[in-house]
Design an enzyme around this catalytic site. Structure first.
Site, PDB file in Angstrom:
ATOM      1  CE1 TYR A 197     -38.810  19.599  10.719  1.00 38.50           C
ATOM      2  CE2 TYR A 197     -40.425  19.216  12.450  1.00 38.50           C
ATOM      3  CZ  TYR A 197     -39.154  19.035  11.928  1.00 38.50           C
ATOM      4  OH  TYR A 197     -38.235  18.282  12.617  1.00 38.50           O
ATOM      5  CB  CYS A 198     -41.398  19.331   4.595  1.00 33.34           C
ATOM      6  SG  CYS A 198     -42.019  20.750   3.656  1.00 33.34           S
TER       7      CYS A 198
END
Length: 337
Positions: A94-95
């Site tokens: 994830y970012c």
């Protein structure tokens, strides 16, 4: 094929072998998913550089330069942190919002052959879930508050309950602060968002069908604030008050804060933050007592002048009063709550 995940909670994290946060180290420190490791595709300086170019210069150059940096950083992670990762590794990546950074990492990991999943919406998806559970929806858990004046051993009693198999929520450990004027601990406190995430992870490990012992705190533990639904559950909880002699309280405080009470410069700094109704003359008297090495006298006076009056103003009504050593009696009360 890259998979996507629309929502996430602590239980869902167990399906993955690695939770990989590809945001910058600064973003990671502020908050991250429980158990995540930070493998940034852009560090803080690189992210700022690319962002500045994108806004103030050429969007094309920003994308080109950013792609080169991302490629080099991903290669470094493949040769470093991921060098020994097994072929069957199941990572969640994830970012910030599930955009280019997480998909860049996921694309390479997919080509390697790892069954990679990207969190749709990124960290923001996680944060929305945290806010919903801690600020919007009533908790499923029911609390029993362990209360008592400063120095009776509330934190120690929580530890003894945990050792005996009871459920506890140690807010001070999660906040990395003892919850008092002198409560700062090495390493500093987490951000509010990281404190919230720690709370969510701690609550997920507790059975809502069983009561949870919690130390009575004010609405703030050092610099962090107890989320709305945690505070509401604490306000509604039955209270058990621990008692101890003044001698025992002084001894425990001196033991817990060993060395601290002899640092007169630090004590002077902290005393300056006391409420205004504590006079300058009283603060000066305390500091002189400390400088003379009379730490027990300092602690007793601080209890009598500041801590006990403040405790008396809280207005909680205990359902029981117990000596601070009676863990068996406390267990019975907690388990029957």
């Amino acid at each position: 094929m890259i998979r996507t995940l629309a929502d996430i909670d602590v239980a869902a994290l167990a399906a993955f072998d690695a939770i990989i946060d590809v945001r910058s180290p600064g973003e990671f420190v502020e908050d991250h998913l429980p158990g995540a490791i930070n493998l940034p595709v852009l560090d803080d300086a690189e992210r700022a550089e690319v962002g500045t170019e994108y806004v103030q210069g050429s969007k094309f150059r920003a994308r080109r330069n950013g792609a080169a940096l991302v490629a080099r950083n991903i290669a470094r992670h493949l040769e470093g942190a991921l060098a020994d990762a097994p072929a069957g590794l199941k990572p969640l990546v994830y970012c910030w919002r599930g955009g280019q950074r997480s998909h860049a990492m996921a694309t390479i990991m997919d080509q390697v052959g790892w069954p990679v999943t990207v969190l749709d919406g990124g960290y923001q998806t996680w944060r929305r879930g945290v806010v919903r559970r801690l600020y919007d929806e009533p908790l499923d858990h029911r609390f029993v508050l362990i209360d008592g004046p400063t120095g009776v051993g509330k934190t120690e009693m929580l530890g003894r309950l945990a050792e005996a198999g009871d459920q506890v929520l140690d807010l001070e450990a999660l906040a990395n602060h003892r919850g008092s004027l002198f409560g700062a601990m090495p390493g500093g406190q987490p951000s509010q968002k990281l404190f919230d995430s720690r709370l969510i992870a701690a609550l997920a490990a507790l059975d809502p069908a069983r009561p949870v012992a919690v130390e009575a705190e004010s609405s703030r533990v050092g610099t962090v604030t107890l989320p709305k639904q945690i505070w509401a559950a604490m306000q509604a909880a039955p209270v058990v008050e621990l008692t101890a002699s003044m001698e025992d309280r002084i001894s425990r405080i001196l033991q817990d804060y060993d060395g601290f009470s002899r640092n007169s410069d630090l004590i002077a700094e902290i005393l300056a933050r006391l409420p205004r109704h504590i006079s300058k003359a009283q603060r000066a008297d305390w500091l002189e007592i400390v400088r003379q090495g009379q730490t027990a006298a300092f602690v007793q006076s601080l209890i009598e002048v500041h801590y006990d009056p403040a405790y008396g103003r809280q207005g909680r009504r205990p359902i029981a009063h117990l000596p601070s050593y009676d863990v068996d009696a406390l267990k019975q009360i907690v388990q029957s709550a």
